[in-house]
Design an enzyme around this catalytic site. Structure first.
Site, short mmCIF file in Angstrom:
data_model
loop_
_atom_site.label_atom_id
_atom_site.label_comp_id
_atom_site.label_asym_id
_atom_site.label_seq_id
_atom_site.Cartn_x
_atom_site.Cartn_y
_atom_site.Cartn_z
N ALA A 155 49.11 39.45 82.76
CA ALA A 155 48.01 38.59 83.11
C ALA A 155 47.75 37.92 81.77
CB ALA A 155 46.85 39.33 83.42
N CYS A 156 46.72 37.63 81.36
CA CYS A 156 46.11 36.53 80.52
C CYS A 156 46.69 36.92 79.13
CB CYS A 156 44.67 36.39 80.38
SG CYS A 156 43.99 35.60 81.85
N SER A 157 47.26 38.24 78.99
CA SER A 157 47.78 38.69 77.72
C SER A 157 49.34 38.68 77.75
CB SER A 157 47.29 40.15 77.37
OG SER A 157 46.14 40.25 77.28
N SER A 158 49.88 37.97 78.79
CA SER A 158 51.41 37.90 78.57
C SER A 158 51.90 37.22 77.44
CB SER A 158 51.89 37.18 79.90
OG SER A 158 51.22 37.89 81.33
#
Length: 380
Positions: A155-158
């Site tokens: 997700a946003c931490s990819s």
């Protein structure tokens, strides 16, 4: 063992942009149409009327003023309220791969070395447009890179997870790693939801990581990385191949505003704020301490661009005071939330003014929950 180095970064920004005023005008027109179409049920007390949005509400809630998108017309069409991105044939490059290639070309030009010096491609993003073949392999082919490639989704931490993965891969390698983050976030956003219709934008970023032994002058030493995950349903998207029978058969049509909305982005905003801010703040401080760095001495924070209020509070907790605009970089006013790419955009656009040895922090956080930190130091 040699350190990994961030040698170069790249950015691709779509040509089209939507201001809050434009977005609100389209949304409020749709609300008026919906309320009129459901007037009888509203008058009978069976359903609640939809409420208007406003630019003031959006900016106060998020800090966002505009966002770049791949298709402005479809999003602002009250009869559609979704981007219109035509399907491409299997012989054409995919939209995500094309965006990633544009960002990668920017990074490679800044790097100044031939693509033959790259040994792998990682495509790290929150939403892949297909299960396989991997987007990374398509990017690899388009750029003429030998070696291997794979996709990853946290997700946003990819992006921070991708940097950590690349740093581990180059530790004993003569080849660099290209990590790309193409995000068409507008395609998984419900533009009929007042609480979230303003959140996302589209963009692509790229990062080249190489072994310190092979790196030229400049760039950034990666002093340490830290990753953390903790399961939560507070941010979720249930779209997938197992629920395809429940979706409209004409994929050119937007998903309707009914029970299918959980196939788009949904979140419990207050819950996310309450749980993620302390998790990320503590993680950053712990990572700095583990590296023998006073977190108050970090010259700049390049945080995930999710919400200005979250970023301000995290910055205050990490630095032990109110951070300046230069110390805690905010780009979401112009780009909005671009998921995995946000912290990389901030780093790419605002890494000036550093002396050799100055340290900063790239950090992302999002659905999962997931969070990643990358502590960097300016090189000679």
């Amino acid at each position: 063992m040699h350190k990994a180095v961030i040698a170069a970064t790249g950015l691709y920004t779509p040509e089209q942009s939507i201001s809050n005023d434009e977005l609100v005008a389209a949304y409020n027109t749709w609300v008026d149409q919906w309320n009129a179409a459901n007037a009888a049920a509203i008058d009978a007390g069976e359903i609640e009327p939809k409420s208007h949005s406003s630019s003031a509400f959006i900016e106060k809630a998020s800090g966002i003023k505009s966002r770049f998108v791949m298709d402005k017309e479809g999003i602002l069409d009250p009869s559609r309220m979704a981007p219109r991105i035509p399907a491409r044939s299997n012989d054409e490059i995919s939209i995500l791969a094309e965006m990633a290639v544009r960002a990668a070309e920017d990074a490679i030009a800044k790097w100044g070395k031939p693509v033959s010096e790259i040994g792998a491609v990682i495509c790290a993003a929150s939403n892949m447009q297909r299960a396989y073949p991997a987007m990374a392999i398509e990017v690899q082919q388009a750029l003429g890179i030998e070696g291997f490639a794979f996709d990853m989704n946290v997700a946003c931490s990819s992006a921070t997870f991708g940097i950590k993965t690349a740093a581990d891969l180059v530790a004993n390698s003569d080849k660099a790693i290209l990590m790309v983050n193409p995000e068409v976030c507008s395609a998984h956003l419900n533009f009929k939801d007042r609480d979230s219709h303003f959140i996302f934008g589209d963009v692509a970023t790229a990062v080249i990581i190489e072994n310190e032994a092979n790196a030229g002058p400049g760039g950034w030493n990666i002093l340490g990385t830290s990753l953390q995950t903790q399961f939560s349903n507070a941010i979720r998207n249930n779209f997938g191949f197992l629920n395809r029978t429940h979706l409209p058969t004409d994929t050119a049509e937007p998903i309707p505003s009914d029970g299918l909305t959980d196939k788009l982005f949904v979140q419990q905003g207050r819950k996310v704020f309450k749980e993620v801010v302390p998790m990320v703040s503590e993680m950053i401080v712990e990572q700095a301490n583990a590296l023998g760095i006073d977190p108050h001495s970090l010259k700049r924070l390049w945080l995930h661009q999710a919400n200005i209020n979250m970023n301000h509070l995290i910055g205050k907790r990490v630095l032990g005071r109110e951070p300046t605009a230069e110390e805690n970089v905010i780009i979401l006013d112009e780009y909005a939330n671009t998921s995995s790419a946000g912290s990389i955009i901030a780093f790419h656009l605002h890494n000036d003014g550093f002396e050799v040895g100055d340290k900063g922090l790239i950090c992302s956080f999002g659905a999962g929950y997931s969070a990643g930190t990358v502590v960097v130091e300016k090189r000679e």
